[in-house]
Design an enzyme around this catalytic site. Structure first.
Site, PDB file in Angstrom:
ATOM      1  N   CYS B 134     -38.360  39.899 -34.476  1.00  0.00           N
ATOM      2  CA  CYS B 134     -39.571  40.168 -33.700  1.00  0.00           C
ATOM      3  C   CYS B 134     -40.761  39.416 -34.307  1.00  0.00           C
ATOM      4  O   CYS B 134     -41.123  39.638 -35.471  1.00  0.00           O
ATOM      5  CB  CYS B 134     -39.841  41.664 -33.686  1.00  0.00           C
ATOM      6  SG  CYS B 134     -41.226  42.094 -32.647  1.00  0.00           S
ATOM      7  N   ASN B 199     -34.013  35.355 -30.972  1.00  0.00           N
ATOM      8  CA  ASN B 199     -35.076  36.277 -30.602  1.00  0.00           C
ATOM      9  C   ASN B 199     -36.203  35.432 -29.987  1.00  0.00           C
ATOM     10  O   ASN B 199     -36.005  34.248 -29.732  1.00  0.00           O
ATOM     11  CB  ASN B 199     -35.535  37.066 -31.831  1.00  0.00           C
ATOM     12  CG  ASN B 199     -36.036  38.452 -31.439  1.00  0.00           C
ATOM     13  OD1 ASN B 199     -36.841  38.577 -30.531  1.00  0.00           O
ATOM     14  ND2 ASN B 199     -35.565  39.471 -32.123  1.00  0.00           N
ATOM     15  N   CYS B 341     -31.215   7.757  -0.341  1.00  0.00           N
ATOM     16  CA  CYS B 341     -32.574   7.512  -0.864  1.00  0.00           C
ATOM     17  C   CYS B 341     -33.613   7.730   0.234  1.00  0.00           C
ATOM     18  O   CYS B 341     -33.491   7.187   1.327  1.00  0.00           O
ATOM     19  CB  CYS B 341     -32.669   6.081  -1.392  1.00  0.00           C
ATOM     20  SG  CYS B 341     -34.352   5.523  -1.681  1.00  0.00           S
ATOM     21  N   CYS B 344     -39.179   7.665  -1.795  1.00  0.00           N
ATOM     22  CA  CYS B 344     -40.389   8.240  -2.399  1.00  0.00           C
ATOM     23  C   CYS B 344     -40.940   7.351  -3.516  1.00  0.00           C
ATOM     24  O   CYS B 344     -42.088   7.498  -3.924  1.00  0.00           O
ATOM     25  CB  CYS B 344     -40.096   9.633  -2.948  1.00  0.00           C
ATOM     26  SG  CYS B 344     -38.983   9.606  -4.362  1.00  0.00           S
ATOM     27  N   CYS B 389     -31.841  -2.925 -17.210  1.00  0.00           N
ATOM     28  CA  CYS B 389     -31.845  -1.462 -17.316  1.00  0.00           C
ATOM     29  C   CYS B 389     -31.226  -1.035 -18.649  1.00  0.00           C
ATOM     30  O   CYS B 389     -30.119  -1.452 -18.988  1.00  0.00           O
ATOM     31  CB  CYS B 389     -31.058  -0.867 -16.149  1.00  0.00           C
ATOM     32  SG  CYS B 389     -30.764   0.906 -16.273  1.00  0.00           S
ATOM     33  N   CYS B 392     -31.705   4.616 -19.622  1.00  0.00           N
ATOM     34  CA  CYS B 392     -32.339   5.758 -20.289  1.00  0.00           C
ATOM     35  C   CYS B 392     -32.209   7.063 -19.507  1.00  0.00           C
ATOM     36  O   CYS B 392     -32.479   8.120 -20.033  1.00  0.00           O
ATOM     37  CB  CYS B 392     -33.814   5.455 -20.548  1.00  0.00           C
ATOM     38  SG  CYS B 392     -34.842   5.516 -19.062  1.00  0.00           S
TER      39      CYS B 392
HETATM   40  C1  LIG Z   1     -40.643  42.674 -23.704  1.00  0.00           C
HETATM   41  C2  LIG Z   1     -39.602  42.313 -24.685  1.00  0.00           C
HETATM   42  C3  LIG Z   1     -39.290  43.173 -25.726  1.00  0.00           C
HETATM   43  C4  LIG Z   1     -38.306  42.843 -26.644  1.00  0.00           C
HETATM   44  N1  LIG Z   1     -37.994  43.732 -27.610  1.00  0.00           N
HETATM   45  C5  LIG Z   1     -37.025  43.423 -28.507  1.00  0.00           C
HETATM   46  C6  LIG Z   1     -36.620  44.354 -29.487  1.00  0.00           C
HETATM   47  O1  LIG Z   1     -37.106  45.483 -29.540  1.00  0.00           O
HETATM   48  N2  LIG Z   1     -35.660  44.000 -30.354  1.00  0.00           N
HETATM   49  C7  LIG Z   1     -35.074  42.768 -30.320  1.00  0.00           C
HETATM   50  O2  LIG Z   1     -34.178  42.516 -31.116  1.00  0.00           O
HETATM   51  N3  LIG Z   1     -35.421  41.869 -29.387  1.00  0.00           N
HETATM   52  C8  LIG Z   1     -36.378  42.165 -28.477  1.00  0.00           C
HETATM   53  N4  LIG Z   1     -36.697  41.253 -27.505  1.00  0.00           N
HETATM   54  C9  LIG Z   1     -36.045  39.941 -27.491  1.00  0.00           C
HETATM   55  C10 LIG Z   1     -34.850  39.894 -26.559  1.00  0.00           C
HETATM   56  O3  LIG Z   1     -33.830  40.765 -26.982  1.00  0.00           O
HETATM   57  C11 LIG Z   1     -34.262  38.480 -26.466  1.00  0.00           C
HETATM   58  O4  LIG Z   1     -33.826  38.081 -27.733  1.00  0.00           O
HETATM   59  C12 LIG Z   1     -35.219  37.441 -25.937  1.00  0.00           C
HETATM   60  O5  LIG Z   1     -36.045  38.007 -24.941  1.00  0.00           O
HETATM   61  C13 LIG Z   1     -34.517  36.191 -25.381  1.00  0.00           C
HETATM   62  O6  LIG Z   1     -33.681  36.478 -24.286  1.00  0.00           O
HETATM   63  P1  LIG Z   1     -34.120  36.269 -22.736  1.00  0.00           P
HETATM   64  O7  LIG Z   1     -34.567  34.876 -22.582  1.00  0.00           O
HETATM   65  O8  LIG Z   1     -32.920  36.634 -21.963  1.00  0.00           O
HETATM   66  O9  LIG Z   1     -35.250  37.233 -22.499  1.00  0.00           O
HETATM   67  C14 LIG Z   1     -37.669  41.596 -26.566  1.00  0.00           C
HETATM   68  C15 LIG Z   1     -37.993  40.725 -25.525  1.00  0.00           C
HETATM   69  C16 LIG Z   1     -38.938  41.075 -24.591  1.00  0.00           C
HETATM   70  C17 LIG Z   1     -39.247  40.145 -23.453  1.00  0.00           C
HETATM   71  S1  SF4 Z   2     -36.582   8.495  -6.662  1.00  0.00           S
HETATM   72 FE1  SF4 Z   2     -37.073   8.339  -4.459  1.00  0.00          FE
HETATM   73  S2  SF4 Z   2     -37.103   6.116  -4.070  1.00  0.00           S
HETATM   74 FE2  SF4 Z   2     -36.060   6.400  -6.035  1.00  0.00          FE
HETATM   75  S3  SF4 Z   2     -33.896   6.490  -5.502  1.00  0.00           S
HETATM   76 FE3  SF4 Z   2     -34.635   8.618  -5.541  1.00  0.00          FE
HETATM   77  S4  SF4 Z   2     -35.232   9.007  -3.438  1.00  0.00           S
HETATM   78 FE4  SF4 Z   2     -35.034   6.793  -3.613  1.00  0.00          FE
END
Ligand SMILES: Cc1cc2nc3c(=O)[nH]c(=O)nc-3n(C[C@H](O)[C@H](O)[C@H](O)COP(=O)(O)O)c2cc1C
Ligand code: SF4
Ligand SMILES: Cc1cc2nc3c(=O)[nH]c(=O)nc-3n(C[C@H](O)[C@H](O)[C@H](O)COP(=O)(O)OP(=O)(O)OC[C@H]3O[C@@H](n4cnc5c(N)ncnc54)[C@H](O)[C@@H]3O)c2cc1C
Ligand code: SF4
Ligand code: SF4
Lengths: 505, 438
Positions: B134, B199, B341, B344, B389, B392
């Site tokens: 936490c 967390n 395409c 755009c 190209c 990337c």
């Molecule tokens: C409002 C809230 C309260 C939380 N309370 C706890 C907690 O009490 N203990 C804990 O281990 N993690 C707590 N967490 C973390 C969650 O368990 C989890 O690790 C984190 O939200 C990531 O997962 P998610 O993306 O699915 O939310 C909390 C998260 C949120 C959003």
């Molecule tokens: S980004 Fe737009 S212009 Fe480029 S290939 Fe995709 S649809 Fe065609």
């Protein structure tokens, strides 16, 4: 002159192509991701079969279209045809919350088609009937949407079901009556096969009352579901109605759905009498088959027509002409063939009835006249089959709306013959609901329909949506008074309240 | 149907989906609802000496109309008494014997740890999770991430726990640390049975430009919050894989961070998680999301011919290697599908201003590609100069049409050569230096 087919096959295929083409994968994904995934969503409430709409849309969005199809078909065995034929703007899509945020509602019907097409095209099955059977047997009369909806649900509850259908093929109006550009007959027949895959036996070409007595059914089966739909087209009783080119609009549609399109004869100048959805379907299909003109003749005004707004728009876009405040008084003929209609102007009198204006008659040339003034209720047939059965004032079968049970305890009903004529989805939902009524009757136990995730923990009760307490659309409707509506007046925007063939006196 | 049942260091559950410690795992009522909906396990909201929370606790990052792609909170551990929490754990376990219930704990002294470990086991919990993560509030009091950020301290406390533990112990790691494997190794050294991560991440989601106070605002002030939700998934995946690949860790992993659907879940499994925990997605949509997770994961495993999730677990871990081992000779170029395409030109401007100027705009007539969807006559369309190209991927990432730009492998006949190979060859004088890009 006898009528001829007018167009070659290729042109007909183009004219009769799907009104709403399938969504491509990326379109479906983008649309699915627009859905807010509401809880206890209004779109579920508005579906008479209670499909868990947000759940299936979420599954499309996550790349789980098979699961989406399962969600759909679990609630609505005819989900593939409903995706195409439902008047969604007055059902699910009309209820979508995005309407209230001034956005386009989610295209639920087309997404439903995307998911059901996905498994259909790959030959996947997502439903199964339990291996353990109850040993109870139910006879279903009529293999339309109501009968199929009931039969599939009974099979999934483990009961043995045999469906008796008088037509050579099952599916009811889905196979024989819906507009071709909405639903191809193959889709309906594929759904029939899906119902059969659950173990339901379907015996076509058997007309109960003629080929098979009800007494025989009562000996062999523990209970009966009646899903016989509506009867033949009503007649106008005007001179000339028996001429060969005066046809029941339903028979005309049935012909184009059962014969190759390039062999279906059609007139060049077609009149359609009546102004419900069936009239619109007949007129647009006549044009698509190659007619030069199609004219809807209606004795009342535009504001009174019972067709849905979107159907009217489609007809106008297709070039259908409208003669409002006009009624046919005679079919005119030369050499025994139709050459036109004698028509009279009408006014709606103080009592609300349409009456003819004296000395206003005129002739208009037509070579085909299609009658679409409503289907008869099945009063005579029902009296013959079940003399003890109570009908309501309209001639529809009286039943408990929650269970489908009629005044005869072992006889259940649903669909057009019980609701007076609504939509496919109502028929499926009522069939499904009656299956649960039948299950309770046969086993003295209530089957709990599966709780769908988007309702999990929602308040339950008789006015809940179709999930915990299946199918409420018409119960709700019975309770809802349309504000400001005069008695007997018709509000065509009210959900589910269209009578497909209605023309009111 | 593939087998989804899971066994993390002896903690068994019918599927890998666990409710993470947080608001959705606060009460017995919620645990019942979660199991009814189809969750396989619940990691209870962290139990300790009850705290007091502020009102106004969350804020979020939206992306256009999509709400909560990132989520931030300043909530502390459970504000309910240990008695209530342990009693409810016992009740839930009685009703759901085959589902996993894990007690998340955070206390201070050795005696307290011993006591809470014992009470967890007495309540019938299947395991214990140690909250060293936490990042707000609790760390100011020397707990939570204050522990997790110091491997030596975490190791010490974990060893106290192991002295008393009779059920499996999971150490929950904080991402607010330079190298998460240091913390994971500490857990291993102390004898923990598993680790879970991540967390929440220290964050400020936004500043209210009228009041100048970031959200969530509490009477004109705010505090650093913990960040989670879909936006943190890439960070979580990276840390999960790092621990899974570390030969000095070798502990089963419960993956957490931004999991919202079955695809996210499959990715966490492939990178070495054995079970999965979800918090934000439940806070957004409710427990019902698990239906699609179970169904989608199972369908995916079926489609790959895998009989159980064990076949997926860790599958992708070895594909991540040091950069110096990657093949410098392997080449791909961007290819545009002119049938899809839409014109755009986002690919053009991305490459022109943001990459290597390898796309030209040419008239569709000259290119002979005709008019595709949405393209206008004479309006130029992009054409990749493949010889320039560098592959990337940028244009394919900005292109709004799925599968319109495909990155295509160009076999060039050269045998593979990594940076390490290159350095060796240079040292041995076997080749000349590759000239710098012009
Ligand atoms: C409002 C809230 C309260 C939380 N309370 C706890 C907690 O009490 N203990 C804990 O281990 N993690 C707590 N967490 C973390 C969650 O368990 C989890 O690790 C984190 O939200 C990531 O997962 P998610 O993306 O699915 O939310 C909390 C998260 C949120 C959003
Ligand atoms: S980004 Fe737009 S212009 Fe480029 S290939 Fe995709 S649809 Fe065609
Ligand atoms: C032209 C037209 C267009 C329509 N378009 C739409 C639309 O676009 N969308 C929509 O949702 N709804 C539409 N509907 C309404 C919809 O088709 C019906 O509401 C629905 O088919 C009713 O289902 P059902 O099973 O009750 O009756 P039906 O579909 O009529 O099925 C009844 C079945 O019972 C059989 N049967 C009757 N008597 C016997 C007997 N004695 N023995 C054995 N079998 C018997 C019949 O042959 C038939 O197959 C349309 C209706 C019509 C007429
Ligand atoms: S009401 Fe609209 S946005 Fe809400 S779940 Fe239904 S389709 Fe989605
Ligand atoms: S989510 Fe519930 S507790 Fe939170 S502010 Fe809204 S109503 Fe209050």
């Amino acid at each position: 002159m006898p009528l001829q087919p007018l167009l070659p096959a290729a042109a007909l295929a183009a004219n009769m192509a799907d009104l709403h083409p399938p969504l491509r994968p990326q379109e479906a994904l983008v649309e699915a991701n627009r859905c807010l995934y509401c809880f206890d969503a209004p779109c579920i409430m508005a579906c008479p079969t209670g499909i868990d709409v947000p759940a299936f849309i979420k599954k499309i969005a996550s790349g789980n279209p098979i699961g989406a199809a399962k969600t759909i078909l679990t609630a609505n065995i005819l989900g593939a045809s409903c995706a195409r034929v439902c008047p969604t703007s007055v059902l699910c899509e009309g209820a979508c919350v995005l309407d209230d945020r001034d956005e386009q509602p989610i295209q639920i019907g087309r997404l439903q088609r995307y998911a059901t097409d996905y498994i259909e095209q790959r030959g996947l099955s997502v439903l199964s009937a339990p291996a353990k059977k109850t040993g109870k047997k139910v006879a279903v009369i009529g293999a339309g949407p109501a009968g199929l909806g009931c039969a599939a649900e009974l099979a999934r509850l483990g009961h043995g079901v045999t469906v008796f259908e008088k037509q050579p093929q099952a599916g009811g109006l889905n196979t024989y009556g819906i507009a071709y550009y909405k639903l191809k007959p193959e889709i309906s027949l594929a759904e029939v096969a899906l119902v059969q895959s659950l173990g339901v036996k379907i015996r076509c070409g058997v007309e109960v009352g003629r080929d098979l007595a009800v007494a025989r059914l009562e000996q062999e089966f523990a209970a009966i579901f009646v899903g016989i739909g509506l009867g033949d087209a009503q007649r106008l009783r005007i001179p000339g109605e028996d001429l060969p080119e005066v046809r029941d609009a339903l028979a005309f549609i049935e012909q184009l759905r059962t014969e190759p399109l390039d062999r279906v004869p059609v007139g060049r100048a077609v009149a359609v009498v009546g102004c419900g959805n069936t009239a619109i379907d007949a007129a647009t299909q006549a044009l698509r088959l190659g007619a030069d003109s199609a004219t809807i003749v209606y004795r009342r005004g535009e504001e009174d027509m019972s067709a849905y707004e979107f159907e009217y728009e489609l007809a106008k876009a297709d070039g259908v002409e409208f003669l409002f405040h006009t009624a046919p008084v005679e079919v005119l003929a030369t050499d025994g063939h139709v050459c036109g209609l004698r028509l009279s102007r009408t006014v709606v009198n103080a009592a609300g009835k349409a009456e003819q204006v004296p000395n206003s008659e005129f002739n208009q040339a037509f070579d085909l006249v299609l009658m679409a003034v409503g289907q008869e209720k099945q009063i005579a047939l029902l009296k013959q089959l079940f003399p003890a059965l109570a009908l309501d004032a309209r001639g529809a079968i009286q039943r408990d709306p929650l269970t489908g049970q009629t005044t005869m305890p072992h006889v259940f009903t649903g669909g057009d013959c019980a609701n007076g004529g609504r939509e496919v989805v109502n028929a499926v939902g009522e069939g499904k609901k009656a299956a649960h009524g039948l299950h309770a009757f046969l086993t003295q136990a209530t089957a709990r329909p599966p709780i769908q995730p988007s309702r999990l923990g929602a308040k339950t009760g008789a006015t809940g949506s179709g999930l915990l307490q299946p199918i409420r659309a018409h119960e709700l409707e019975a309770q809802v008074k349309i504000p400001g509506a005069s008695p007997g007046a018709f509000d065509k925007t009210a959900a589910n309240s269209s009578d497909h063939n209605a023309i009111r006196a | 149907m593939a087998d989804l049942s899971t066994n993390l260091a002896g903690i068994k559950s019918p599927n890998p989906f666990w409710v993470a410690s947080g608001p959705p795992a606060n009460t017995g009522y919620q645990a019942h609802r979660a199991f009814e909906a189809g969750w396989g396990g619940v990691v209870w909201k962290t139990i300790g000496t009850p705290i007091v929370n502020v009102s106004s606790r969350y804020s979020a990052l939206n992306s256009g109309p999509t709400r909560m792609i990132g989520f931030n909170n300043i909530e502390l551990i459970s504000d309910r008494s240990p008695e209530t929490n342990f009693r409810e754990i016992a009740e839930v376990k009685k009703r759901w014997p085959h589902h996993a219930v894990i007690a998340s704990l955070m206390v201070e002294t050795r005696e307290q740890w011993h006591e809470f470990v014992q009470r967890s086991a007495d309540a019938g919990a299947d395991g214990i999770e140690l909250n060293y993560g936490c990042p707000h509030g609790m760390c100011e009091r020397g707990m939570g991430s204050a522990v997790g950020q110091q491997p030596a301290v975490a190791e010490k406390i974990t060893s106290w726990v192991m002295e008393a533990a009779t059920i499996p112990v999971i150490v929950k790691l904080t991402p607010n640390i330079t190298d998460v494997t240091m913390a994971a190794r500490a857990a291993k050294r102390a004898g923990a049975n598993a680790i879970s991560l991540i967390n929440t991440i220290n964050s400020i989601t936004n500043v209210n430009l009228d009041t100048f106070v970031p959200e969530p605002t509490v009477a004109g002030r705010s505090s650093h919050g913990g960040y989670c939700g879909p936006a943190v998934k890439p960070i979580a995946l990276n840390m999960v894989q790092a621990c899974a690949a570390d030969p000095d860790v070798r502990l089963p992993i419960s993956g957490i961070g931004g999991i919202a659907n079955w695809r996210d879940a499959a990715e966490f499994l492939a990178l070495g998680s054995t079970s999965l925990q979800v918090c934000t997605a439940i806070m957004h949509y409710g427990f019902r999301i698990v239906e699609d997770m179970n169904e989608g994961l199972s369908a995916y495993l079926d489609s790959k011919g895998m009989k159980s999730i064990t076949e997926l677990i860790g599958r992708s871990v070895p594909t991540l290697q040091k950069w110096e081992t990657l093949d410098l000779h392997w080449q791909r170029v961007a290819r545009i599908d002119y049938d899809t395409c839409i014109g755009c030109n986002l690919c053009y401007i991305a490459c022109e201003d943001g990459a290597h100027q390898c796309i030209d705009l040419k008239s569709p007539e000259k290119l002979g590609v005709g008019l595709g969807p949405g393209r206008v006559p004479h309006k130029p369309v992009p054409k990749v100069r493949e010889e320039d190209c560098v592959g990337c991927n940028l244009c394919s990432l900005v292109c709004p049409v799925d599968e319109c730009i495909t990155m295509t492998e160009i076999p060039n006949g050269q045998s593979p050569m990594s940076w390490s190979n290159y350095q060796e060859k240079l040292a041995k004088g076997e080749m000349k230096a590759i000239p710098p890009h012009p």
